[in-house]
Write an enzyme that holds these catalytic residues in place. Structure first.
Site, PDB file in Angstrom:
ATOM      1  N   GLY A 189      -7.620  -3.565   2.936  1.00 29.63           N
ATOM      2  CA  GLY A 189      -6.714  -3.035   3.954  1.00 29.63           C
ATOM      3  C   GLY A 189      -5.288  -2.895   3.484  1.00 29.63           C
ATOM      4  O   GLY A 189      -4.464  -2.271   4.153  1.00 29.63           O
ATOM      5  N   THR A 190      -4.972  -3.469   2.325  1.00 30.68           N
ATOM      6  CA  THR A 190      -3.609  -3.392   1.787  1.00 30.68           C
ATOM      7  C   THR A 190      -3.174  -1.934   1.671  1.00 30.68           C
ATOM      8  O   THR A 190      -3.953  -1.079   1.254  1.00 30.68           O
ATOM      9  CB  THR A 190      -3.575  -4.049   0.387  1.00 30.68           C
ATOM     10  N   HIS A 205       6.739   1.224  13.523  1.00 22.17           N
ATOM     11  CA  HIS A 205       6.158  -0.081  13.195  1.00 22.17           C
ATOM     12  C   HIS A 205       7.215  -1.170  13.333  1.00 22.17           C
ATOM     13  O   HIS A 205       8.412  -0.896  13.398  1.00 22.17           O
ATOM     14  CB  HIS A 205       5.601  -0.107  11.763  1.00 22.17           C
ATOM     15  N   HIS A 206       6.739  -2.414  13.269  1.00 16.87           N
ATOM     16  CA  HIS A 206       7.590  -3.606  13.352  1.00 16.87           C
ATOM     17  C   HIS A 206       8.603  -3.667  12.201  1.00 16.87           C
ATOM     18  O   HIS A 206       8.432  -3.023  11.171  1.00 16.87           O
ATOM     19  CB  HIS A 206       6.715  -4.868  13.336  1.00 16.87           C
ATOM     20  N   LYS A 250       7.706  -4.310   8.254  1.00 13.24           N
ATOM     21  CA  LYS A 250       6.915  -3.408   7.405  1.00 13.24           C
ATOM     22  C   LYS A 250       7.762  -2.859   6.268  1.00 13.24           C
ATOM     23  O   LYS A 250       8.891  -2.413   6.486  1.00 13.24           O
ATOM     24  CB  LYS A 250       6.336  -2.266   8.248  1.00 13.24           C
TER      25      LYS A 250
HETATM   26  P1  NAD Z   1       1.736 -10.490   5.886  1.00 14.73           P
HETATM   27  O1  NAD Z   1       2.941 -10.508   5.012  1.00 14.73           O
HETATM   28  O2  NAD Z   1       1.802 -11.148   7.233  1.00 14.73           O
HETATM   29  O3  NAD Z   1       0.487 -11.135   5.124  1.00 14.73           O
HETATM   30  C1  NAD Z   1       0.234 -10.962   3.747  1.00 14.73           C
HETATM   31  C2  NAD Z   1      -0.222 -12.325   3.210  1.00 14.73           C
HETATM   32  O4  NAD Z   1      -0.673 -12.155   1.873  1.00 14.73           O
HETATM   33  C3  NAD Z   1       0.923 -13.358   3.197  1.00 14.73           C
HETATM   34  O5  NAD Z   1       0.516 -14.553   3.866  1.00 14.73           O
HETATM   35  C4  NAD Z   1       1.145 -13.601   1.705  1.00 14.73           C
HETATM   36  O6  NAD Z   1       1.571 -14.923   1.397  1.00 14.73           O
HETATM   37  C5  NAD Z   1      -0.274 -13.319   1.172  1.00 14.73           C
HETATM   38  N1  NAD Z   1      -0.292 -13.132  -0.289  1.00 14.73           N
HETATM   39  C6  NAD Z   1       0.699 -12.623  -1.094  1.00 14.73           C
HETATM   40  N2  NAD Z   1       0.305 -12.683  -2.387  1.00 14.73           N
HETATM   41  C7  NAD Z   1      -0.942 -13.212  -2.391  1.00 14.73           C
HETATM   42  C8  NAD Z   1      -1.862 -13.534  -3.427  1.00 14.73           C
HETATM   43  N3  NAD Z   1      -1.581 -13.297  -4.734  1.00 14.73           N
HETATM   44  N4  NAD Z   1      -3.061 -14.076  -3.085  1.00 14.73           N
HETATM   45  C9  NAD Z   1      -3.362 -14.324  -1.786  1.00 14.73           C
HETATM   46  N5  NAD Z   1      -2.518 -14.057  -0.763  1.00 14.73           N
HETATM   47  C10 NAD Z   1      -1.316 -13.502  -1.056  1.00 14.73           C
HETATM   48  O7  NAD Z   1       1.331  -8.943   6.044  1.00 14.73           O
HETATM   49  P2  NAD Z   1       0.297  -8.254   7.069  1.00 14.73           P
HETATM   50  O8  NAD Z   1       1.044  -7.676   8.218  1.00 14.73           O
HETATM   51  O9  NAD Z   1      -0.842  -9.194   7.343  1.00 14.73           O
HETATM   52  O10 NAD Z   1      -0.187  -7.009   6.179  1.00 14.73           O
HETATM   53  C11 NAD Z   1      -0.760  -7.204   4.895  1.00 14.73           C
HETATM   54  C12 NAD Z   1      -1.122  -5.848   4.285  1.00 14.73           C
HETATM   55  O11 NAD Z   1      -2.079  -5.185   5.117  1.00 14.73           O
HETATM   56  C13 NAD Z   1       0.054  -4.866   4.151  1.00 14.73           C
HETATM   57  O12 NAD Z   1      -0.145  -4.077   2.990  1.00 14.73           O
HETATM   58  C14 NAD Z   1      -0.081  -3.998   5.403  1.00 14.73           C
HETATM   59  O13 NAD Z   1       0.532  -2.725   5.263  1.00 14.73           O
HETATM   60  C15 NAD Z   1      -1.581  -3.893   5.477  1.00 14.73           C
HETATM   61  N6  NAD Z   1      -2.142  -3.579   6.791  1.00 14.73           N
HETATM   62  C16 NAD Z   1      -3.177  -2.699   6.787  1.00 14.73           C
HETATM   63  C17 NAD Z   1      -3.824  -2.410   7.968  1.00 14.73           C
HETATM   64  C18 NAD Z   1      -5.034  -1.489   7.906  1.00 14.73           C
HETATM   65  O14 NAD Z   1      -5.677  -1.253   8.951  1.00 14.73           O
HETATM   66  N7  NAD Z   1      -5.407  -1.008   6.715  1.00 14.73           N
HETATM   67  C19 NAD Z   1      -3.402  -2.979   9.176  1.00 14.73           C
HETATM   68  C20 NAD Z   1      -2.322  -3.877   9.154  1.00 14.73           C
HETATM   69  C21 NAD Z   1      -1.695  -4.187   7.933  1.00 14.73           C
END
Ligand code: NAD
Length: 281
Positions: free
Chosen positions: A101-102, A158-159, A162
């Site tokens: 999802g990233t 978005h929030h 982001k």
């Molecule tokens: P967030 O910052 O709340 O969470 C990301 C987490 O990943 C953090 O807790 C961070 O510490 C952790 N992390 C960083 N490096 C890491 C590593 N090497 N190993 C393990 N964990 C690690 O962000 P979020 O809002 O949860 O969003 C995360 C990603 O998902 C973003 O890229 C966002 O754009 C994407 N996203 C995609 C969708 C979708 O539907 N595809 C929806 C929402 C968010």
């Protein structure tokens, strides 16, 4: 009932916690592993602490190889660097599936994802919401039917946390609109508007971005001719929609051969597709 064993990457993040809550409440899943970044205050904690549930008997690790040792599907919503580091550590003979999802990958990152999909089923989507997946599908149809002189404007909000802009979802909508005309987004994308001597290019695809407060994710598309405007809109009311879509994709991917798949594939909106399919911007 056979349970799908899951590993959550980025488990302490906003999406990670939503995924833990969703998987914990669904008997078709078993949480078997979870990771966070090196140095996270949560390393060694039980996953239940993250999701305000009772203890789950799974400790948060900073080592993907430990967390992935006994899983069927890994779900990764972390960040581009963390996701690519994870891919580089998947052994080629370890065919655990990946729900990715990233957002925010560059061209090299997308290439690495395609390579990794030669050995495992990967579902990569900029937006795992079922509603947004259908919106992109409808946009492709509308753009194909309406004709090249219709302008297309994609606005997203978005929030404030982001980092990438326009959102991966807005770009995916742009790709869908361009694909409807048999073109690439690069052919049709307009530069951000500034004052100047040139009017808007007819038929181009423009983007507008807002960042504020806690907005989960709004996307609005206007298709406009000189005489009429067609609008498609989607509001995410909770990030649980992304988690439930990702969990639906996990059940689906568990049955698939290696290849790169999109949410269109999960929802049956496309024909059978494999590793040559690129669902992402
Ligand atoms: P967030 O910052 O709340 O969470 C990301 C987490 O990943 C953090 O807790 C961070 O510490 C952790 N992390 C960083 N490096 C890491 C590593 N090497 N190993 C393990 N964990 C690690 O962000 P979020 O809002 O949860 O969003 C995360 C990603 O998902 C973003 O890229 C966002 O754009 C994407 N996203 C995609 C969708 C979708 O539907 N595809 C929806 C929402 C968010």
């Amino acid at each position: 009932m056979t349970q799908v064993k899951l590993c959550i990457i980025g488990a302490a993040g906003r999406m990670g916690r939503a995924l833990i809550r969703g998987a914990f409440a669904d008997a078709r899943f078993r949480l078997s592993g979870a990771t966070e970044r090196v140095g996270s205050a949560f390393i060694g904690e039980d996953l239940g602490r993250l999701a305000s549930e009772r203890d789950m008997g799974v400790k948060l690790s900073d080592d993907p190889l430990v967390a992935l040792s006994d899983v069927d599907i890994c779900i990764d919503f972390s960040g581009p660097a963390a996701s690519l580091a994870l891919l580089s550590r998947f052994p080629a003979d370890h065919n655990v599936g990946l729900i990715l999802g990233t957002t925010g990958f560059d061209a090299n990152g997308l290439h690495q994802i395609r390579k990794a999909a030669e050995n495992r089923a990967i579902v990569h989507a900029a937006n795992f919401s079922v509603g947004v997946t259908l919106m992109a599908h409808l946009l492709r149809q509308a753009s194909a039917a309406l004709g090249e002189e219709w302008d297309i404007e994609i606005a997203e909000a978005h929030h404030r946390h982001k980092l990438d802009a326009p959102s991966g979802t807005a770009l995916a909508l742009g790709h869908a609109a361009a694909a409807g005309r048999g073109k690439s987004l690069d052919d049709l994308r307009l530069a951000p508007y500034v004052s100047g001597p040139e009017p808007r290019r007819t038929g181009g695809i423009g983007f507008a971005v807002r960042r504020a407060g806690g907005i989960v994710g709004d996307h609005d598309v206007a298709l406009a001719s000189e005489q009429e405007v067609l609008s498609l809109s989607h509001r995410a009311l909770s990030r649980d929609i992304f988690a439930s879509g990702a969990l639906r994709a996990a059940l689906w991917a568990h049955q698939q051969a290696p290849g790169l798949y999109s949410m269109d594939d999960v929802l049956g909106l496309s024909g059978a597709k494999g590793a040559d399919h690129d669902p992402t911007p």
